[in-house]
Design an enzyme around this catalytic site. Structure first.
Site, PDB file in Angstrom:
ATOM      1  N   HIS A  75      44.337 -21.549  34.381  1.00  0.00           N
ATOM      2  CA  HIS A  75      45.875 -22.184  34.933  1.00  0.00           C
ATOM      3  C   HIS A  75      44.731 -21.829  36.702  1.00  0.00           C
ATOM      4  O   HIS A  75      45.758 -22.917  37.239  1.00  0.00           O
ATOM      5  CB  HIS A  75      46.526 -20.986  34.095  1.00  0.00           C
ATOM      6  CG  HIS A  75      47.628 -20.219  35.280  1.00  0.00           C
ATOM      7  ND1 HIS A  75      48.429 -21.803  36.306  1.00  0.00           N
ATOM      8  CD2 HIS A  75      48.516 -19.453  36.014  1.00  0.00           C
ATOM      9  CE1 HIS A  75      49.363 -21.126  36.976  1.00  0.00           C
ATOM     10  NE2 HIS A  75      48.671 -20.202  37.112  1.00  0.00           N
ATOM     11  N   HIS A 100      45.029 -15.262  41.740  1.00  0.00           N
ATOM     12  CA  HIS A 100      46.079 -15.027  42.939  1.00  0.00           C
ATOM     13  C   HIS A 100      46.651 -14.860  41.183  1.00  0.00           C
ATOM     14  O   HIS A 100      48.025 -13.720  42.078  1.00  0.00           O
ATOM     15  CB  HIS A 100      47.126 -16.228  43.131  1.00  0.00           C
ATOM     16  CG  HIS A 100      46.956 -17.194  41.555  1.00  0.00           C
ATOM     17  ND1 HIS A 100      46.247 -18.597  40.813  1.00  0.00           N
ATOM     18  CD2 HIS A 100      49.132 -17.394  41.029  1.00  0.00           C
ATOM     19  CE1 HIS A 100      46.904 -18.371  39.599  1.00  0.00           C
ATOM     20  NE2 HIS A 100      48.169 -18.110  40.023  1.00  0.00           N
ATOM     21  N   GLU A 104      47.948  -8.851  39.858  1.00  0.00           N
ATOM     22  CA  GLU A 104      49.758  -8.604  38.867  1.00  0.00           C
ATOM     23  C   GLU A 104      48.632  -8.043  37.227  1.00  0.00           C
ATOM     24  O   GLU A 104      49.200  -7.479  36.939  1.00  0.00           O
ATOM     25  CB  GLU A 104      49.952  -9.993  39.070  1.00  0.00           C
ATOM     26  CG  GLU A 104      51.492  -9.440  38.962  1.00  0.00           C
ATOM     27  CD  GLU A 104      52.556 -10.694  38.682  1.00  0.00           C
ATOM     28  OE1 GLU A 104      52.185 -11.186  40.427  1.00  0.00           O
ATOM     29  OE2 GLU A 104      53.616 -10.570  38.697  1.00  0.00           O
ATOM     30  N   ASP A 105      47.720  -9.139  36.781  1.00  0.00           N
ATOM     31  CA  ASP A 105      48.295  -9.085  35.869  1.00  0.00           C
ATOM     32  C   ASP A 105      46.663  -8.381  34.545  1.00  0.00           C
ATOM     33  O   ASP A 105      46.668  -8.871  33.979  1.00  0.00           O
ATOM     34  CB  ASP A 105      47.820 -10.392  35.069  1.00  0.00           C
ATOM     35  CG  ASP A 105      48.978 -11.747  35.477  1.00  0.00           C
ATOM     36  OD1 ASP A 105      50.544 -10.394  35.800  1.00  0.00           O
ATOM     37  OD2 ASP A 105      49.343 -12.679  35.668  1.00  0.00           O
ATOM     38  N   ASP A 166      50.427 -23.084  42.476  1.00  0.00           N
ATOM     39  CA  ASP A 166      50.714 -22.246  41.069  1.00  0.00           C
ATOM     40  C   ASP A 166      51.982 -22.973  40.397  1.00  0.00           C
ATOM     41  O   ASP A 166      51.705 -23.462  39.161  1.00  0.00           O
ATOM     42  CB  ASP A 166      51.268 -20.560  41.896  1.00  0.00           C
ATOM     43  CG  ASP A 166      51.709 -20.000  39.943  1.00  0.00           C
ATOM     44  OD1 ASP A 166      50.693 -20.632  39.719  1.00  0.00           O
ATOM     45  OD2 ASP A 166      51.696 -18.873  41.246  1.00  0.00           O
ATOM     46  N   ASP A 286      68.157 -49.183  46.803  1.00  0.00           N
ATOM     47  CA  ASP A 286      67.085 -48.520  47.129  1.00  0.00           C
ATOM     48  C   ASP A 286      65.828 -47.836  46.082  1.00  0.00           C
ATOM     49  O   ASP A 286      66.050 -47.057  45.615  1.00  0.00           O
ATOM     50  CB  ASP A 286      67.106 -48.045  48.691  1.00  0.00           C
ATOM     51  CG  ASP A 286      68.346 -47.335  48.599  1.00  0.00           C
ATOM     52  OD1 ASP A 286      68.852 -46.899  47.282  1.00  0.00           O
ATOM     53  OD2 ASP A 286      68.007 -46.160  50.072  1.00  0.00           O
TER      54      ASP A 286
END
Ligand code: MN
Length: 751
Positions: A75, A100, A104-105, A166, A286
């Site tokens: 990921h 990223h 947090e994890d 993300d 369109d």
């Protein structure tokens, strides 16, 4: 975090069947692809830094898997890839993307990131960590959160770009999530992230986010349009070729370096058109646009675009209203192009977009791609300047905040609406809020005095449902006071509790009169108006409080004549025995008279209000939504009590066989929606007169009202909630009797 992570050992993830060695190779393959994309941007020492970030993240996420069963590290690599390939970001953003989710994890701390990669990267990773908690904690606060996100933008816009990458990857891999999680993520995406991508000039990402969201939120419509697009593809291709041929010839003759192709519009945008114009797929003209991409040197860009415009409009005649010149005035998100709509073969309107390669790159990847072209380098200083520009746009938010919200509003699917005060101040309210909710949101004193409102200068009743973008002015009167039916006109907790407070206050005032009446009565009997005597009476009538006693005396639901049988000893009253009760002892239950199904314990009233006679008990005044039960009595039919009624226990214990389970109908309204069409002479006060009769005199809830007037005549449609036919008939009679009203007819409403 957006991903639910599960430990490696969890059996539920067994669908991912690669062995460890294969997995390792797979991860390395992804990583190499990332490095390859990044290669043109790598300076000395960068490769090592990226490698270090990758290893740090891979190690930290080692034991984690995504819901799909993939190793988690796939990921962040994919997110980094999107940053590089689709947004045009560089080395530092790649490092941040790889890291990223670590803070947090995983066990990695911000200090670890700062120690290894420096303060700049640590700050971005911190921003990414904060955002996810801001977004995910409370969905009803999304609008507020959107603002917060924008404020973090002023720190470093790369935070937002990486967050968009993300979200895009999460949306691309949403299949393995649970349905409810899919719905939540998809609606958040269409609500917050797609407009944000639009704002950042990331057209492709915006479109993909919208289409992916729609795939989960409106799967049937999505599949339907996708199928129809596929079915009509051949026909469309033929038409596009026919359209392009003569233009292509001219451009070749004019020695242009160019590409020209037809491109279907996004499923989401086609769907929006179908909805907005309520037309069939076949009628959306369109479905595609023709795109001309020119390879022009910077100094000739504008000139070349106009030359091509001229060639096209020599061939097909343009619609003058549909010329958009974003060459001279680029959009605020950086978009530059020339759009026109021309009459193509077979009399069909066709949109043509003319832009240069540089402009196309900006349109697809946002402004981040821009600086590749200026002075031929991807110098990160240039990025900083670009971010500086965005920062500037956003810090001017106070002035163009309304415009910004307007943009944003078009993508607004969610639980909240924005409405404006006459001074342009924004108020956020839940969807379904009425003018009355708005009045209470300003101030409770304005709410309680509200008699109506003006929405965009048009008069509406207090129960009028507001829509995003409405500008609302509240009209008050000192004579106004809340009534119980107001509780059905509001959705906000604040308005509800203020109305209840005010009703309680009103009751207290009325009770004062009863208190005085009681005092005189007791004194005339020779008894004292004492705490003891009042409590005796409260007990005797089985009431919850002396307030209730006083209130009922004032409203005459307790008759003080009963007191004549009471003995008075000293100054104390003596309650006669055996204690009588105010609760009626109903005669035997007669199912025919009561009109309910005798073998059914459950009566749902509201859905067929004309079939069952019922009354709301005076002792507890139930309102729609309260927990209630029915008590069968002959004569009075079914009496609805609240389960919390002070008499409930006694009734259920002694007359259990007459108690029927009862609940409010689904919509919590003991009424049904019906429509009236009113035609009459236009006159200044006509709306006032009509709404006065409906919500003032008859206390009927208006669910919708629209008035069109033309040449002295007006035609109005009103949707009202009525309890039964008699009420509707009375309403029609009353309306017809108003001056200037010609006809009043009933029509069925769809909802
Ligand atoms: Mn993530």
């Amino acid at each position: 975090m957006d991903e639910v992570q599960v430990p490696l050992t969890e059996p539920a993830v067994a669908k991912y069947t690669l062995n460890e060695e294969q997995e390792r190779k797979e991860i390395i393959r992804h990583y190499r692809a990332l490095l390859k994309s990044l290669r043109p941007k790598l300076k000395k020492g960068d490769k090592e830094l990226v490698r270090q970030a990758f290893e740090m993240a891979a190690e930290a996420h080692k034991t984690m898997r995504r819901k799909s069963g993939e190793p988690y590290i796939i990921h962040p690599i994919a997110v980094a890839m999107i940053c590089v390939e689709e947004i045009g970001l560089g080395v530092r953003s790649t490092i941040c993307a790889l890291l990223h989710d670590t803070v947090e994890d995983t066990d990695i701390t911000l200090e670890d990131v700062e120690r290894e990669f420096g303060i700049e990267i640590a700050k971005i990773v911190d921003g990414l960590t904060k955002i996810s908690s801001v977004i995910d904690t409370n969905t009803s606060q999304q609008a507020e959160n959107f603002k917060k996100i924008l404020l973090t933008l002023t720190d470093d816009p790369r935070v937002i770009l990486i967050k968009l990458a993300d979200r895009l990857h999460n949306m691309r891999t949403l299949d393995s999530m649970k349905r409810e999680k899919q719905l939540k993520i998809a609606s958040e995406t269409v609500w917050v992230y797609a407009p944000l991508a639009h704002r950042m000039g990331l057209c492709n990402i915006k479109t993909e986010l919208e289409d992916l969201s729609m795939k989960y939120l409106e799967p049937d419509a999505y599949k339907d349009i996708a199928r129809k697009l596929a079915e009509t593809k051949r026909e469309r291709t033929r038409y596009i070729n026919e359209f392009i041929r003569p233009i292509k010839e001219k451009m070749i003759a004019g020695h242009f370096d160019f590409e020209i192709y037809g491109r279907p519009k996004s499923i989401h945008s086609i769907w929006n058109k179908i909805k907005k114009k309520s037309v069939a797929f076949e009628e959306v003209y369109d479905l595609f646009a023709i795109r001309v991409i020119l390879n022009s040197p910077p100094e000739k860009e504008k000139e070349d675009c106009w030359k091509v415009y001229s060639m096209i409009t020599d061939e097909y005649s343009p619609s003058p209203e549909r010329l958009r010149d974003w060459l001279s005035n680029p959009k605020s998100n950086g978009y530059e192009a020339l759009h026109t709509t021309v009459m193509g073969p077979q009399g069909k309107w066709v949109e043509v977009q003319i832009r240069t390669k540089r402009m196309n790159e900006i349109a697809e990847k946002g402004l981040a791609a821009h600086y590749k072209y200026k002075e031929g380098s991807a110098d990160e200083d240039r990025f900083d300047k670009w971010f500086g520009q965005i920062r500037e746009v956003l810090s001017a938010q106070d002035t163009d905040g309304v415009d910004f919200l307007q943009d944003f509003k078009t993508s607004f699917l969610a639980e909240e609406i924005y409405v404006y005060t006459p001074k342009g101040e924004v108020k956020m309210l839940p969807t379904g809020s009425t003018a009355l909710d708005f009045a209470f949101s300003i101030h409770s004193a304005i709410g309680t005095k509200c008699i109506g409102a003006k929405v965009h200068h048009k008069l509406v009743p207090i129960g009028h449902k507001l829509r995003s973008g409405d500008q609302v002015e509240i009209i008050t009167s000192n004579k106004q006071k809340p009534s119980e039916d107001w509780l059905n006109l509001v959705v906000t907790a604040k308005a509800k509790s203020k109305i209840k407070d005010s009703l309680r206050e009103e009751k207290r005032k009325i009770a004062e009169d009863g208190k005085y009446t009681l005092q005189r009565k007791l004194e005339s009997m020779g008894a004292a108006f004492s705490q003891y005597n009042i409590e005796e009476l409260v007990q005797f009538y089985k009431l919850p409080s002396s307030l209730e006693l006083h209130y009922r005396i004032a409203t005459k639901s307790i008759d003080l004549k009963e007191l004549k049988d009471f003995q008075v000893l000293g100054d104390k009253i003596e309650i006669p025995k055996p204690k009588p009760t105010t609760i009626e002892t109903p005669p035997a239950y007669d199912p025919n008279k009561a009109g309910s199904k005798k073998d059914s314990e459950l009566i749902i009233f509201g859905e067929s209000s004309d079939k069952i006679m019922y009354n709301l008990a005076k002792c507890c005044n139930p309102i729609p939504g309260d927990d209630v039960f029915g008590f069968v009595s002959t004569g009075k039919g079914l009496i609805i009590h609240r389960t919390s009624c002070p008499n409930a226990a006694q009734l259920m214990a002694n007359y259990g066989h007459r108690v029927v389970k009862t609940k409010w109908a689904k919509n919590k309204e003991i009424s049904f929606l019906t429509g009236l069409r009113i035609i009459g002479l236009d006159d200044v006060g006509v709306i006032n007169k009509i709404t006065n009769v409906i919500s003032g005199d008859l206390k009927i809830n208006i669910s919708g009202l629209s008035i069109d007037s033309r040449e002295g005549l007006f035609e109005g449609t009103i949707k009202v909630f009525v309890h039964d036919k008699e009420e509707l008939e009375e309403l029609v009679t009353r309306l017809k009797s108003l001056d200037g009203i010609q006809t009043v007819d009933r029509f069925d409403t769809e909802n």
